[in-house]
Scaffold this motif. Structure first.
Motif, PDB file in Angstrom:
ATOM      1  N   THR A   1      -8.052   5.029   3.033  1.00 18.34           N
ATOM      2  CA  THR A   1      -7.280   3.805   3.259  1.00 18.34           C
ATOM      3  C   THR A   1      -7.982   2.835   4.205  1.00 18.34           C
ATOM      4  O   THR A   1      -7.348   1.968   4.793  1.00 18.34           O
ATOM      5  CB  THR A   1      -5.877   4.142   3.797  1.00 18.34           C
ATOM      6  OG1 THR A   1      -6.003   4.922   4.991  1.00 18.34           O
ATOM      7  CG2 THR A   1      -5.079   4.924   2.768  1.00 18.34           C
TER       8      THR A   1
ATOM      9  N   LEU B   1      -5.668  -1.441  -4.861  1.00 19.68           N
ATOM     10  CA  LEU B   1      -4.240  -1.756  -4.855  1.00 19.68           C
ATOM     11  C   LEU B   1      -3.901  -2.791  -5.925  1.00 19.68           C
ATOM     12  O   LEU B   1      -4.680  -3.717  -6.182  1.00 19.68           O
ATOM     13  CB  LEU B   1      -3.809  -2.259  -3.477  1.00 19.68           C
ATOM     14  CG  LEU B   1      -3.826  -1.211  -2.364  1.00 19.68           C
ATOM     15  CD1 LEU B   1      -3.281  -1.791  -1.072  1.00 19.68           C
ATOM     16  CD2 LEU B   1      -3.030   0.036  -2.752  1.00 19.68           C
TER      17      LEU B   1
ATOM     18  N   MET C   1       0.830  -1.202   0.000  1.00 15.00           N
ATOM     19  CA  MET C   1       0.000   0.000   0.000  1.00 15.00           C
ATOM     20  C   MET C   1       0.867   1.255   0.000  1.00 15.00           C
ATOM     21  O   MET C   1       0.619   2.203  -0.755  1.00 15.00           O
ATOM     22  CB  MET C   1      -0.932   0.026   1.214  1.00 15.00           C
ATOM     23  CG  MET C   1      -1.807   1.282   1.270  1.00 15.00           C
ATOM     24  SD  MET C   1      -2.830   1.407   2.762  1.00 15.00           S
ATOM     25  CE  MET C   1      -1.600   1.908   3.980  1.00 15.00           C
TER      26      MET C   1
END
Length: 266
Positions: free
Chosen positions: A204, A214, A170
């Motif tokens: 997030t 992602l 990430m």
């Protein structure tokens, strides 16, 4: 590649329950969050440490590593930071796991050169002790050094085989790197890989694997293409996002998603 999950996704869960989840859902290993609010942390005594190691052995589950919270680039005296890392290394040695995770953790006021030098000095000192204990210290791509390019500046200065990298996919993506770029930078140092999924660069909040933005398929593909054969560890940040669905109900579909990506990249 072998699959694991982090106990960041099951905060406070007793170890027997963690190991049961891994066994039931087909995970080969577990990363333990080594924090005082968790069942396993550096404050455990010798008998408790022996019990933890025995529980992993009896369950047939591997302890991938210990996720610590030392901030190796943070301003201040070296002594307390090095001691925190040494305590993590001691715990890893006693539990029979090869890796401990540390954060960069530089302050925004620090210059890049200063933060890199501080981190490298502390890691270099701790590396000698880690080598004696048979443990590798892994600097995670995170916070002040979220890009692989940031992390390798420090790792290059250290130049010790017992200091490596933990690739959090990430953070490198948020830093604007492509998986191929991140892998190329980190591969000489790579200990293992943390995977996860999120809604967007601005949100997030953790999602089930495959439900977010992602580039997990690209990450797995580049690892497979280079015949990398380490751990993929799902770090589901339930501890920081209490309202997200519980991890146990997501573990089965998550393993299936990662297995599908591995098959497609073979």
């Amino acid at each position: 590649m072998k699959l694991a999950f982090s106990t960041l996704g099951v905060p406070g869960l007793p170890l027997p329950d963690v190991l049961r989840l891994a066994s039931v859902h087909g995970y080969h290993g577990v990363e333990l969050r080594a924090h005082p609010e968790e069942p396993v942390h550096p404050g455990l005594g010798p008998g408790e440490r022996a019990d933890v190691a025995a529980e992993f052995k009896a369950a047939g589950i591997e302890l991938v590593g210990l996720a610590g919270y030392a901030r190796v680039a943070a301003p201040g005296d070296d002594g307390p930071v090095i001691e925190e890392v040494r305590r993590l290394v001691d715990l890893a040695h006693d539990l029979g796991t090869p890796f401990v995770r540390v954060f960069p953790g530089a302050d925004p006021e620090q210059s890049r050169e200063s933060a890199d030098a501080i981190a490298a000095r502390r890691l270099g000192t701790a590396a000698e002790y880690a080598a004696d204990m048979g443990v590798r210290i892994l600097l995670e791509t995170h916070d002040s050094h979220r890009a692989a390019g940031d992390a390798i500046r420090v790792l290059g200065l250290v130049g010790h085989r017992h200091v490596g990298s933990l690739w959090d996919v990430m953070h490198t993506w948020l830093a604007g790197e492509q998986p191929s770029e991140s892998y190329a930078a980190l591969s000489p140092y790579l200990g293992y890989v943390q995977v996860k999924d999120i809604a967007s660069a601005d949100d997030t909040t953790p999602l089930p694997l495959g439900a977010g933005v992602l580039p997990l398929a690209e990450c797995v593909e580049v690892l497979s293409r280079h015949a990398w054969d380490g751990w993929l560890c799902w770090e589901y940040e339930k501890r920081w996002y209490e309202d997200v669905p519980p991890l146990p109900e997501l573990l089965g579909p998550g393993r299936e998603h990662l297995s599908r990506l591995l098959n497609e990249s073979a």
